[in-house]
Design an enzyme around this catalytic site. Structure first.
Site, PDB file in Angstrom:
ATOM      1  N   ASP A 221     -44.819  10.072  26.143  1.00 58.17           N
ATOM      2  CA  ASP A 221     -43.558  10.657  26.602  1.00 58.17           C
ATOM      3  C   ASP A 221     -42.750  11.186  25.411  1.00 58.17           C
ATOM      4  O   ASP A 221     -42.648  10.521  24.375  1.00 58.17           O
ATOM      5  CB  ASP A 221     -42.772   9.543  27.318  1.00 58.17           C
ATOM      6  CG  ASP A 221     -41.544  10.044  28.029  1.00 58.17           C
ATOM      7  OD1 ASP A 221     -41.678  10.917  28.900  1.00 58.17           O
ATOM      8  OD2 ASP A 221     -40.421   9.569  27.718  1.00 58.17           O
ATOM      9  N   GLU A 284     -60.136   1.889  16.243  1.00 53.67           N
ATOM     10  CA  GLU A 284     -60.645   0.516  16.053  1.00 53.67           C
ATOM     11  C   GLU A 284     -60.953  -0.162  17.381  1.00 53.67           C
ATOM     12  O   GLU A 284     -61.803  -1.036  17.453  1.00 53.67           O
ATOM     13  CB  GLU A 284     -59.570  -0.358  15.380  1.00 53.67           C
ATOM     14  CG  GLU A 284     -59.384  -0.114  13.912  1.00 53.67           C
ATOM     15  CD  GLU A 284     -58.044  -0.703  13.454  1.00 53.67           C
ATOM     16  OE1 GLU A 284     -57.512  -1.610  14.128  1.00 53.67           O
ATOM     17  OE2 GLU A 284     -57.542  -0.225  12.434  1.00 53.67           O
TER      18      GLU A 284
HETATM   19  C1  NOJ Z   1     -40.126  12.941  30.045  1.00 53.67           C
HETATM   20  C2  NOJ Z   1     -40.428  12.328  31.371  1.00 53.67           C
HETATM   21  O1  NOJ Z   1     -41.468  13.039  31.975  1.00 53.67           O
HETATM   22  C3  NOJ Z   1     -39.157  12.366  32.156  1.00 53.67           C
HETATM   23  O2  NOJ Z   1     -39.346  12.039  33.501  1.00 53.67           O
HETATM   24  C4  NOJ Z   1     -38.164  11.453  31.496  1.00 53.67           C
HETATM   25  O3  NOJ Z   1     -36.930  11.558  32.156  1.00 53.67           O
HETATM   26  C5  NOJ Z   1     -37.966  11.815  30.026  1.00 53.67           C
HETATM   27  N1  NOJ Z   1     -39.191  12.106  29.354  1.00 53.67           N
HETATM   28  C6  NOJ Z   1     -37.304  10.693  29.284  1.00 53.67           C
HETATM   29  O4  NOJ Z   1     -38.195   9.625  29.126  1.00 53.67           O
END
Ligand code: NOJ
Length: 588
Positions: A221, A284
């Site tokens: 993310d 690893e």
């Molecule tokens: C990207 C994620 O896909 C989204 O849903 C989220 O709100 C933001 N990152 C923050 O984590």
């Protein structure tokens, strides 16, 4: 060092040339909305277990599970309070083990979400940081700054408002006066300080923990956000990002250009060191563990930096998603993606929908240059459902004909549209409140799936309680309603995924063939892949047998003929090209 300089550093030879993920079709499950076995209105792991046969029949190679960790759910689980467990509402670690076993048994790999840019403010580290006070080692795990003069810089949260939260109102302690912490998203999502060794150790442990539990990969993310520019300088956009998006004057149009996540908070060269560190941990613990970057960076070249041999495996191709119904732009994105990812030996990826964007069965009904993200509300112009679905089916068929790996989002195989008329009271996305109701947010693409034609919540659960409301008629899209119908969207997806595998399209290459403006025609091995974005039928002659069409067979045009195909407007098809010359002859 600029990112271009960084790119020219020597590339390690790739050892993953046969890896399973290079041509994988990966299906995103949003657990909250997939299926709810215990009837509390929130999808769960047992709900997913109940549909493993459905996933297997779809023919996908892997699922990606959006976050299931303990979380206050301020941002639908992207605010993690414990990285080593499951939220009670989703089930237990044992439930997850059983799901992983079921999926593996069905030949489906499992990817999970890794949220390293921020935690929840309820994570024990952040709670102890607030309790510990300024200058403490606990606070050093996050980004606290002092300023006597308002927020430490002008950064805006991606969810609206300032990216800085004053600490004193939270602790009630005068020693916290003038202290702030950074949150690129909601205030309840404090950003980690990636200069802190504890943070590094935490995520190395995370990777090992989950691989030992049988996980085959990670979706990372905000992969471009972890490292911020030294000194946290002001950016060009300021905290008014969403007013800029909404405004209609010329200045706003210019400012919109800056909206991909650029500036000092994003895409800093230092992020790549983190992925090198992770890659060596993963090397690893298991072979071919996938890491895919969610990085909304400006260009394909920027994204390719994340998938150099010693970093991640793949990056989401967001320029493909945002290209809209625009043949020239699609072709540009395909060419540049294949070149840029190819230059670092990585496969390209393709994606049209996910839990953050308007579903493509609705989005593609709008003009290509109209930005529908994030969200469509009841007062916005409403999409033409029939047009949107025709284009969505065509776009997906075209996408699945491309070499590389493809990502699908749950429900798109049913042709689900966005819920564009959701009542304001039902909205849960923090964007809605944080932008003072300026943007509707992402709830419209997160609505619980329909599984049956009728019944309370259309088979999502048996109680009828759902965390987001389903629109009327939702059951018409259900697998039950589509099962056995040759022309259904579900049948199209199943057949396209099977053919893609059979013809090894994911391992192929693109050779463009002549076509008129608005039409894309490429050869991928012995398969022709054609997309008609125009508003008129297009005849393709001497091409060989049509293998699969995106439009309904009631309007088949000349598709039954063996050598001539009439593609209707907004249609796509695959053709069995004669083996003959390298180009197979010019069709036009
Ligand atoms: C990207 C994620 O896909 C989204 O849903 C989220 O709100 C933001 N990152 C923050 O984590």
């Amino acid at each position: 060092m600029t990112s271009t300089d960084y790119r020219s550093q020597s590339l390690a030879p790739r050892t993953d040339t046969d890896a399973w993920w290079r041509d994988a079709v990966i299906y995103q499950i949003y657990p909250r909305s997939f299926a709810d076995a215990n009837g509390d209105g929130i999808g769960d792991i047992q709900g997913i277990r109940g549909h493993v046969d459905y996933l297997a029949a779809l023919g996908i190679d892997a699922v990606w599970l959006s976050p299931f960790y303990p979380s206050p759910q301020v941002d639908a689980g992207y605010d993690v309070s414990d990285y080593f467990d499951l939220a009670l509402e989703y089930g237990s670690l044992e439930d997850l083990d059983a799901l992983i076993a079921d999926l593996h048994e069905a030949g489906i790999r499992v990817i999970i979400d890794l949220v390293p840019n921020h935690s929840s403010d309820q994570h024990e580290w952040f709670r102890s940081a607030l309790a510990a006070g300024p200058g403490s080692p606990e606070r050093d795990r996050y980004i606290f700054r002092h300023s006597d003069d308002g927020a430490p810089n002008n950064w805006g949260s991606l969810f609206g408002g300032s990216a800085w939260q004053p600490v004193e109102p939270l602790t009630g302690r005068s020693r916290d006066r003038g202290w702030y912490y950074l949150h690129l998203f909601a205030a309840e999502q404090p950003d980690f300080n990636w200069s802190n060794e504890d943070v590094h150790e935490h995520f190395r442990t995370f990777l090992r923990f989950w691989v030992e539990r049988g996980i085959d990969g990670f979706r990372v993310d905000v992969a471009h956000g972890l490292v911020k520019a030294e000194g946290l300088p002001d950016d060009d956009l300021g905290p008014d990002r969403w007013n800029v998006v909404a405004a209609e004057d010329e200045d706003a149009a210019a400012a919109r250009e800056k909206l991909p996540d650029v500036g000092p908070a994003f895409n800093q060269p230092g992020v790549h060191d983190i992925y090198r560190e992770w890659r060596s941990v993963l090397n690893e613990v298991g072979p071919d563990i996938l890491m895919v970057a969610e990085a909304w960076v400006p260009t394909e070249a920027d994204a390719a930096l994340y998938v150099r041999a010693d970093e991640m495996s793949q990056a989401f191709n967001f320029p493909f998603l945002t290209a809209g119904w625009d043949a020239a732009e699609l072709r540009r994105v395909i060419d540049v993606s294949l070149a840029e990812y190819g230059a670092v030996g990585a496969p390209a990826t393709w994606v049209l929908s996910n839990h953050d964007v308007v579903r493509h069965a609705s989005r593609l009904a709008y003009p290509a240059d109209l930005d529908t993200n994030p969200g469509i509300g009841p007062n916005d112009p409403q999409p033409d459902a029939e047009l949107g679905l025709a284009r969505a089916r065509a776009a997906t068929l075209f996408m699945l004909g491309l070499p590389g790996s493809a990502y699908l989002y749950q429900g798109e195989e049913l042709g689900l549209p966005e819920h564009t008329t959701m009542e304001d009271e039902a909205r849960q996305d923090p964007l809605w409140e944080r932008t003072n109701h300026l943007v509707p947010g992402r709830d419209g693409c997160r609505v619980p799936l329909p599984w049956t034609r009728d019944g309370v919540s259309y088979g999502y659960n048996t109680t009828g309680c759902t965390w987001l409301p389903q629109p009327e008629g939702w059951g018409d899209y259900s697998p039950e309603a589509q099962e056995g119908l040759e022309d259904s969207t579900l049948a199209l997806y199943r057949r396209a995924i099977a053919l893609r595998r059979e013809r090894r399209l994911g391992r192929g290459a693109v050779e463009w063939r002549a076509s008129e403006p608005g039409v894309l025609f490429l050869r991928n091995g012995v398969t022709g892949v054609v997309l008609n974005t125009t508003e008129h039928p297009v005849t393709i002659e001497d091409t060989g047998r049509p293998l699969i069409i995106s439009w309904h067979s009631a309007d088949r045009g000349g598709v039954d003929a063996t050598e001539t195909v009439v593609l209707p407007p907004n249609g796509a098809c695959w053709l069995d090209l004669p083996q003959g010359g390298p180009d197979g002859g010019d069709p036009c």
